[in-house]
Design a protein around this motif. Structure first.
Motif, PDB file in Angstrom:
ATOM      1  N   UNK A 245       0.859  -1.191   0.000  1.00 57.58           N
ATOM      2  CA  UNK A 245       0.000   0.000   0.000  1.00 57.58           C
ATOM      3  C   UNK A 245       0.885   1.227   0.000  1.00 57.58           C
ATOM      4  N   UNK A 246       0.484   2.233  -0.771  1.00 61.27           N
ATOM      5  CA  UNK A 246       1.275   3.460  -0.853  1.00 61.27           C
ATOM      6  C   UNK A 246       0.365   4.672  -0.905  1.00 61.27           C
ATOM      7  N   UNK A 247       0.744   5.716  -0.194  1.00 60.15           N
ATOM      8  CA  UNK A 247       0.002   6.974  -0.230  1.00 60.15           C
ATOM      9  C   UNK A 247       0.583   7.863  -1.308  1.00 60.15           C
ATOM     10  N   UNK A 248      -0.315   8.448  -2.097  1.00 58.38           N
ATOM     11  CA  UNK A 248       0.070   9.406  -3.127  1.00 58.38           C
ATOM     12  C   UNK A 248      -0.826  10.629  -2.957  1.00 58.38           C
ATOM     13  N   UNK A 249      -0.269  11.714  -2.411  1.00 59.38           N
ATOM     14  CA  UNK A 249      -1.077  12.889  -2.137  1.00 59.38           C
ATOM     15  C   UNK A 249      -2.122  12.566  -1.086  1.00 59.38           C
ATOM     16  N   UNK A 250      -3.380  12.650  -1.473  1.00 60.74           N
ATOM     17  CA  UNK A 250      -4.469  12.333  -0.552  1.00 60.74           C
ATOM     18  C   UNK A 250      -5.175  11.020  -0.941  1.00 60.74           C
ATOM     19  N   UNK A 251      -4.492  10.210  -1.733  1.00 68.45           N
ATOM     20  CA  UNK A 251      -5.043   8.926  -2.167  1.00 68.45           C
ATOM     21  C   UNK A 251      -4.203   7.788  -1.622  1.00 68.45           C
ATOM     22  N   UNK A 252      -4.875   6.687  -1.306  1.00 66.30           N
ATOM     23  CA  UNK A 252      -4.183   5.468  -0.910  1.00 66.30           C
ATOM     24  C   UNK A 252      -4.408   4.423  -1.990  1.00 66.30           C
ATOM     25  N   UNK A 253      -3.329   3.808  -2.448  1.00 69.45           N
ATOM     26  CA  UNK A 253      -3.397   2.731  -3.424  1.00 69.45           C
ATOM     27  C   UNK A 253      -3.140   1.416  -2.689  1.00 69.45           C
ATOM     28  N   UNK A 254      -4.177   0.587  -2.604  1.00 69.15           N
ATOM     29  CA  UNK A 254      -4.105  -0.713  -1.944  1.00 69.15           C
ATOM     30  C   UNK A 254      -3.908  -1.754  -3.038  1.00 69.15           C
ATOM     31  N   UNK A 255      -2.680  -2.211  -3.203  1.00 67.04           N
ATOM     32  CA  UNK A 255      -2.293  -3.074  -4.316  1.00 67.04           C
ATOM     33  C   UNK A 255      -2.244  -4.521  -3.821  1.00 67.04           C
ATOM     34  N   UNK A 256      -3.248  -5.305  -4.191  1.00 63.99           N
ATOM     35  CA  UNK A 256      -3.447  -6.647  -3.661  1.00 63.99           C
ATOM     36  C   UNK A 256      -2.999  -7.711  -4.654  1.00 63.99           C
ATOM     37  N   UNK A 257      -2.754  -8.897  -4.153  1.00 65.16           N
ATOM     38  CA  UNK A 257      -2.589 -10.067  -5.019  1.00 65.16           C
ATOM     39  C   UNK A 257      -3.813 -10.945  -4.852  1.00 65.16           C
ATOM     40  N   UNK A 258      -4.492 -11.231  -5.960  1.00 63.60           N
ATOM     41  CA  UNK A 258      -5.672 -12.092  -5.922  1.00 63.60           C
ATOM     42  C   UNK A 258      -5.338 -13.519  -6.328  1.00 63.60           C
ATOM     43  N   UNK A 259      -4.042 -13.848  -6.396  1.00 64.87           N
ATOM     44  CA  UNK A 259      -3.632 -15.205  -6.748  1.00 64.87           C
ATOM     45  C   UNK A 259      -3.692 -16.112  -5.520  1.00 64.87           C
ATOM     46  N   UNK A 260      -4.059 -17.370  -5.741  1.00 66.82           N
ATOM     47  CA  UNK A 260      -4.314 -18.294  -4.646  1.00 66.82           C
ATOM     48  C   UNK A 260      -3.165 -18.467  -3.675  1.00 66.82           C
ATOM     49  N   UNK A 261      -1.932 -18.331  -4.145  1.00 65.24           N
ATOM     50  CA  UNK A 261      -0.791 -18.497  -3.249  1.00 65.24           C
ATOM     51  C   UNK A 261      -0.668 -17.345  -2.259  1.00 65.24           C
ATOM     52  N   UNK A 262      -1.395 -16.242  -2.502  1.00 66.44           N
ATOM     53  CA  UNK A 262      -1.324 -15.078  -1.616  1.00 66.44           C
ATOM     54  C   UNK A 262      -2.629 -14.772  -0.906  1.00 66.44           C
ATOM     55  N   UNK A 263      -3.738 -15.403  -1.320  1.00 69.72           N
ATOM     56  CA  UNK A 263      -5.029 -15.070  -0.708  1.00 69.72           C
ATOM     57  C   UNK A 263      -5.171 -15.840   0.602  1.00 69.72           C
ATOM     58  N   UNK A 264      -4.400 -15.396   1.576  1.00 69.79           N
ATOM     59  CA  UNK A 264      -4.334 -16.096   2.848  1.00 69.79           C
ATOM     60  C   UNK A 264      -4.523 -15.124   4.004  1.00 69.79           C
ATOM     61  N   UNK A 265      -4.424 -15.642   5.203  1.00 73.17           N
ATOM     62  CA  UNK A 265      -4.654 -14.834   6.382  1.00 73.17           C
ATOM     63  C   UNK A 265      -3.580 -13.767   6.561  1.00 73.17           C
ATOM     64  N   UNK A 266      -2.380 -14.023   6.041  1.00 74.34           N
ATOM     65  CA  UNK A 266      -1.295 -13.048   6.169  1.00 74.34           C
ATOM     66  C   UNK A 266      -1.623 -11.767   5.414  1.00 74.34           C
ATOM     67  N   UNK A 267      -2.019 -11.903   4.146  1.00 80.60           N
ATOM     68  CA  UNK A 267      -2.375 -10.718   3.373  1.00 80.60           C
ATOM     69  C   UNK A 267      -3.636 -10.060   3.930  1.00 80.60           C
ATOM     70  N   UNK A 268      -4.602 -10.862   4.371  1.00 81.27           N
ATOM     71  CA  UNK A 268      -5.844 -10.325   4.902  1.00 81.27           C
ATOM     72  C   UNK A 268      -5.592  -9.503   6.162  1.00 81.27           C
ATOM     73  N   UNK A 269      -4.762  -9.998   7.061  1.00 87.17           N
ATOM     74  CA  UNK A 269      -4.465  -9.264   8.300  1.00 87.17           C
ATOM     75  C   UNK A 269      -3.776  -7.945   8.003  1.00 87.17           C
TER      76      UNK A 269
END
Length: 928
Positions: A245-269
């Motif tokens: 996640x990165x802030x740019x000005x007054x916007x936040x970009x939440x850059x996720x991985x939707x691939x099965x190897x990453x859709x786990x509790x670690x990324x969710x937390x």
């Protein structure tokens, strides 16, 4: 910055894979690639083939590059891509920069020096300056599609705002699948080379798509090229290259991985922490979430990320700052709005394999306003002073149609603090008792905000609180869906439709009492209040049995339990009781809680005021409706669950046959005899006669929230893993999916040689069952996963079936030659079947044995005028098809044989010589 195992930093060489290049290479001007921008820093990257030095000269004037920064060089090798050149990847981070400032720079690698370029640093966090960014991505292919798309975006931005572009555009975001597979050749030629028109001036942020996970290097190549693991927002770091996640000005970009190897509790937390912080951050106005797989799709329906839908979006929906979810994966443009939240969701998959109407399973969803099968890009403008977002989508065509300049096909906006549309009403009915079909009508749209209307939603329920919906439909003022006529870019199937009127057909409602309400949505994505409900009674329609329906399948502990009922008898002492799944109603098995209720239809709500409500503890229940204060059940609800929702993850996605499977279990209720079941794809869990689980284990046997299940009983195949309740079959959470073994699916053909216009029918079985499984066809000698496909056919998510290919590619015949095919899974290059080979010949006589009467077949008369008889000596075991070709090899007609003999009608055909092909033999026929 850490490097993958196959990479050496600076001047070290990989002892395992690196082969020193002895050929002489000419020095070339490197072209930089900017990434990971902050107000005070930026990464500058470039590739060379002969120089290891990594140096950047920079300053605030093009004539005074008096600052010097140095960095590291990675020597990358690719053992499986036949990549013989040196691949030196340079990375220099410029630090201590001033926010919102234009800098000039050039990169230097010994004798290789770039031109002088310029970029602008990100604005300070919380800055009130206007911020603009471009959205691109999902390009994959070696041709120039992505380059054309990027150049079109640059031209449009400069036309709108002026030059240099970095003074007006701050960022490019990419939605994943920027390569077809993770190889050095792909990153060099498909992404970096095609990005050169903007990459030296605008930083690019990417996300992981499914194609980044393929290839000889897979995600190791992604991690080597992108420097995301140290990005932080308010001190929160993912520690991963694959989501950040990165802030740019007054916007936040939440850059996720939707691939099965990453859709786990670690990324969710991590995502929970970021979202909760951003909700309360006064310097954040907008949250943009990115995930490669989308929330919804009208083509290849079901090919979405249920993890993002079910886990991430509920978190984002707690704040109006979440204004847009951005995705790719599908190769077109799509835009919709969440049903109940002011959030846009878009797909912007441009310049990859064409995805056209009619190629897949398709459905018109009411939360999608438009789907357009062209290559798109977006320009987004954020205005902090006005608290507004404005988005424009342009397209440049597709493989069939190209445009000389980008065409605007969509624009939408969001502005905070605006009034909602005024509350509408349902216009008076002609009579309180009506006969369907009937057209209901809303009052006219009214607002004080100045925004035009966008959508109208009607709902019908059997209860005044609308807990049980019988009809629910959103319609937008436009609905761009389906193939468009030649010369048109859009097809609006709502053109001429009055969305303020809603007809309800005769088969939509049962006879009885109902309530209807309506609400309006404006082009600011804001809904009005619901109208007051209007009651009506339907007659002379459907007669329905008594029903009792739970408002939800999953309830949190302590949450109100809501049920709706209809067609009840309205007798004295009607009541509803709540029972455990294992209970049978009766005096010896009393309900947990209960309530009297009256009327033919309505709702029943159990809440904290209900006696013994706290005894509805974690578990699986059902509700039953009774008459006369007794135990005669006149309706039962489906099962529902009360408690926390468990979440599973497997330690791997692929297992060898016999390998133990470790299942991570999170949020487990851990009730007595809860269990984990592993089932083959296509099976339905349940008691006999449903098939038993292929493998299973009790949750109570888990150690440190991980259950190891021995899989000796699992043959090779595709499976799902699910959480089950108390030795029964209720599934409270989502399934996860695994593969056991290799070459699981089977693929076959009826024969090995095919002729002009003759269909090639593939038979497949035991497929993985994902929406984008496909059969890929390659030329003999090409290497699948490395060379480009000749063509492909999706199987629409079916696990078993037949698929016919008519040898057409953009209207052209498949060239003569030798081919092979595999069954591939989930839009990847993972071959999951055996290999089949075949030949295409445009000469019907080529390689066939000529026959005449006496060789197992009789044809008479020959020459013929109107009909011929064909008798086969040996009875066939099944029906077959014969094909009649003209002298040029064009297919004229096909005939079905009935295992013994057949008469072929040839009347009406021009006189001449024809060929009749039966299985692998061909006979000449003269038609007079």
């Amino acid at each position: 910055m850490r490097f993958p195992k196959f990479i050496n930093s600076n001047r070290l060489f990989c002892l395992i894979f690196f082969v020193f290049a002895t050929s002489f290479v000419f020095a070339q001007k490197p072209v930089p690639y900017l990434q990971t921008p902050t107000p005070n820093s930026i990464w500058v990257n470039w590739r060379t083939t002969i120089s290891l030095e990594s140096k950047v000269l920079y300053g605030e004037s093009a004539s005074s590059l008096d600052e010097i920064a140095t960095g590291d060089t990675q020597t990358l090798t690719d053992p499986g891509d036949n990549y013989t050149k040196n691949y030196y990847y340079h990375g220099v981070q410029l630090t201590n920069l001033k926010p919102g400032t234009r800098y000039f720079y050039k990169v230097v690698s010994e004798s290789e020096t770039s031109d002088v370029y310029s970029f602008k640093t990100s604005p300070a966090d919380g800055s009130t300056s206007i911020y603009r960014f471009i959205i691109l991505g999902d390009h994959q292919l070696y041709d120039d599609r992505y380059e054309r798309l990027m150049k079109a975006a640059k031209a449009k931005a400069e036309e709108k705002y002026g030059t240099p572009i970095e003074d007006h555009i701050n960022l490019i975001t990419n939605v994943g699948d920027q390569v077809d597979k993770g190889t050095l050749k792909q990153y060099e030629e498909v992404h970096f080379k095609r990005s050169e028109s903007l990459s030296p001036n605008l930083p690019i942020l990417t996300i992981v798509g499914n194609h980044e996970t393929y290839g000889t290097l897979g995600l190791n190549a992604y991690a080597a090229h992108y420097f995301y693991d140290n990005i932080e927002y308010k001190g929160i770091k993912s520690g991963s290259e694959f989501y950040y996640a990165t802030q740019q000005g007054r916007a936040l970009f939440l850059m996720l991985s939707s691939e099965g190897i990453h859709t786990n509790n670690t990324q969710l937390s991590w995502a929970k922490q970021v979202i909760e912080t951003a909700k309360n951050d006064p310097n954040i106005d907008w949250i943009f979430s990115y995930n490669h797989r989308p929330l919804q799709a009208e083509q290849y329906i079901g090919d979405i990320s249920t993890w993002v839908v079910n886990q991430i979006m509920p978190l984002l929906n707690t704040t109006e700052k979440s204004v847009m979810n951005v995705s790719g994966h599908h190769h077109l443009y799509h835009r919709g709005q969440l049903r109940d939240y002011p959030t846009y969701h878009i797909i912007t998959g441009g310049a990859a394999w064409d995805q056209r109407w009619g190629q897949s399973t398709e459905k018109d969803f009411d939360d999608v306003q438009k789907t357009i099968d062209y290559w798109p890009f977006q320009i987004v403008e954020l205005n902090p002073a006005e608290k507004s977002m404005y988005v424009e989508t342009y397209v440049i065509g597709n493989q069939v149609e190209t445009f000389s300049q980008a065409i605007l096909v969509d624009s939408f906006s969001r502005k905070f603090g605006q009034k909602r549309p005024n509350k509408p009403s349902v216009l008076p009915l002609t009579n309180e008792t009506i006969e369907l079909p009937y057209t209901f009508q809303s009052s006219p749209y009214s607002t004080e905000s100045g925004y035009e209307y966008n959508s109208v939603q009607f709902q019908v329920s059997s209860s005044s609180d609308f807990q049980k919906l019988e009809f629910d439909l959103i319609r937008d003022y436009e609905n761009i869906y389906g193939a468009h006529p030649s010369g048109c870019v859009l097809t609006d199937i709502n053109k001429g439709v009055d969305i303020f009127k809603q007809e309800i057909a005769k088969n939509k409602l049962y006879n009885g009492n109902h309530y209807i309400r309506v609400r309006h949505r404006d082009k600011n994505a804001e809904w009005s209040e619901w109208s007051d409900p209007v009651s009506f009674t339907t007659i002379n329609g459907l007669s329905g049995e008594c029903s009792l329906i739970s408002a939800k399948r999953i309830y949190a502990s302590g949450e109100n339990l809501n049920f709706s009922f209809s067609n009840a008898r309205n007798e004295s002492n009607q009541w509803v009781g709540i029972y455990k799944e294992t209970q049978t109603p009766g005096s010896s098995s009393p309900s947990i809680i209960w309530k009297y209720m009256g009327g033919e239809s309505g709702t029943v709500i159990f809440d904290k005021s209900t006696s013994k409500f706290d005894q509805v503890t974690s578990g699986v229940y059902y509700a039953a409706l009774f008459k006369d204060g007794g135990y005669e059940v006149i309706a039962k609800s489906g099962l529902f669950y009360v408690g926390i929702v468990p979440y599973l993850e497997s330690d791997k996605l692929k297992y060898n046959v016999g390998e133990a499977i470790t299942v991570g279990i999170h949020n487990a209720p851990k009730l007595t005899n809860d269990w984990i079941g592993i089932y083959k794809m296509g099976q339905t869990p349940g008691p006999s006669p449903q098939p038993a689980a292929s493998a299973w284990g009790y949750v109570k046997n888990a150690t440190d929230n991980a259950l190891k299940i021995q899989s000796a009983s699992l043959s090779k195949g595709y499976y799902f893993i699910t959480y089950m309740m108390q030795d029964k079959y209720f599934e409270p959470g989502d399934r996860i999916f695994i593969q056991v073994g290799e070459e699981i699916s089977t693929l076959s053909l009826d024969k090995t040689t095919y002729y002009k216009d003759e269909p090639i029918v593939f038979h497949y079985a035991d497929g993985p069952g994902t929406p984008k499984d496909y059969i890929g066809i390659y030329k003999e000698g090409d290497v699948y996963g490395v060379d480009e496909l000749t063509t492909y056919l999706y199987v629409y998510g079916e696990v078993t079936g037949d698929l016919s290919w008519d040898k057409k590619i953009s209207g052209e015949l498949l060239p003569e030659g030798n081919y092979y095919a595999y069954f591939f899974t989930n839009d990847s290059y993972d071959a999951v079947s055996n290999k089949v080979t075949f030949t295409v010949s445009h000469n019907v006589n080529s390689g066939l044995k000529q026959f005449s009467s006496g060789e197992g077949v009789k044809i008479f008369p020959n020459p013929a005028k109107s009909q011929i008889s064909v008798e086969l000596e040996n009875k066939l075991q099944a029906d077959i098809t014969a094909f009649l070709y003209d002298i040029s090899g064009n297919l004229i007609k096909s005939y079905l044989f009935d295992k013994q003999s057949n008469v072929i009608n040839v009347s009406g055909f021009p006189s001449g010589i024809y060929s009749l092909k039966i299985e692998d033999r061909v006979a000449k026929i003269i038609i007079q």
